[in-house]
Design an enzyme around this catalytic site. Sequence first.
Site, short mmCIF file in Angstrom:
data_model
loop_
_atom_site.label_atom_id
_atom_site.label_comp_id
_atom_site.label_asym_id
_atom_site.label_seq_id
_atom_site.Cartn_x
_atom_site.Cartn_y
_atom_site.Cartn_z
N LYS A 1 -31.64 15.37 26.31
CA LYS A 1 -31.03 16.70 26.37
C LYS A 1 -29.76 16.63 27.21
O LYS A 1 -29.73 15.99 28.26
CB LYS A 1 -32.04 17.68 26.98
CG LYS A 1 -31.56 19.10 27.18
CD LYS A 1 -32.68 19.96 27.74
CE LYS A 1 -32.18 21.34 28.16
NZ LYS A 1 -33.26 22.17 28.75
N LYS B 1 -31.39 17.51 22.18
CA LYS B 1 -31.25 18.93 22.48
C LYS B 1 -29.95 19.19 23.25
O LYS B 1 -29.87 18.91 24.44
CB LYS B 1 -32.44 19.44 23.31
CG LYS B 1 -32.34 20.93 23.68
CD LYS B 1 -33.54 21.37 24.49
CE LYS B 1 -33.36 22.79 25.01
NZ LYS B 1 -34.54 23.24 25.81
N ASP C 1 -39.24 20.08 30.19
CA ASP C 1 -37.82 19.73 30.27
C ASP C 1 -37.55 19.28 31.70
O ASP C 1 -37.49 20.11 32.62
CB ASP C 1 -36.95 20.94 29.92
CG ASP C 1 -36.99 21.31 28.45
OD1 ASP C 1 -38.08 21.22 27.85
OD2 ASP C 1 -35.96 21.71 27.90
#
Length: 320
Positions: A220, A256, A152
């Site tokens: 995300k 996400k 991430d």
Amino acid sequence: MPTTLTAFADVTTSDSALRRFLHGLPGVDAVGLEARAASLGTRSIKTTAKAYAIDLAISMIDLTTLEGADTPGKVRALSAKAVHPDPTDRTTPMTAAVCVYPDMVATAKAALNGADVKVASVATAFPAGRAALPVKLADTADAVAAGADEIDMVIDRGAFLAGHYLDTYELIKAVKEACVRPDGSAARLKVIFETGELSTYDNIRRASWIGMLAGADFIKTSTGKVGVNATPANTLLMLEAVRDFKEQTGIQIGVKPAGGIRTTKDAIKFLVLVNETAGEDWLSNHWFRFGASSLLNDLLMQRQKLSTGRYSGPDYVTVD
């Protein structure tokens, strides 16, 4: 319909070309976006459908600890919870992943001991992203070498907001390359935009396209470390982006939302957004995740209530 990025090959050849493309995207109707997100959030999900949604949401959680006080013991406990979220009911699904800092990846990997739960690691000087490129790439490489299945990363919001779009694109590409292991396999890459700092919906749409063009496996919303994180509106916008990208390239990208999603009711609202915007293809943890650890306990309590008819309360779930 093309099935590669060939149609966009000229877009990333220069900063000016990328700027023209991004500023040529349709402007976001903020009122319309927020109204649609609010409307979809009123859908009522009952009984069997609710039970399905709760299990699906549990299976989509990236169970996360990203604190300076993290210890190996805390990471091992979190990993155990990811595998058996409700020790009293082994039919409860596993979570999708455990997300930790790079120095805790090996601990999480060992604790999971081959369970079907991914190990995700934040990287690139999370959460601010204020570091030189070699540091960011070393951060990523260390996590991958330790066994991370997913990375991430955070973009440089300062560069993006200054209009340095090609620099943002090149950073994501470089991190994507750092995710590749010597054997040719690769960790999946989630690109965090920190939507609360991007100021406008148009910027969120542009960042989404930069991430997708650069090879993100997921886009995300947030780090969960700022005041405004995932919202139905910004997640809806990103779902529209991945839907449109797949229609034009044949390439599917995950989404996400992270930060601020705490209740079962919230989670179900987001699942409705996914189904109604991107479609059923995204209703799996391979393509949609929740970055929301506190959400898991509420999902477990609601699941127990459906099973027993009684609301068990927070004493019946572990404290993370």
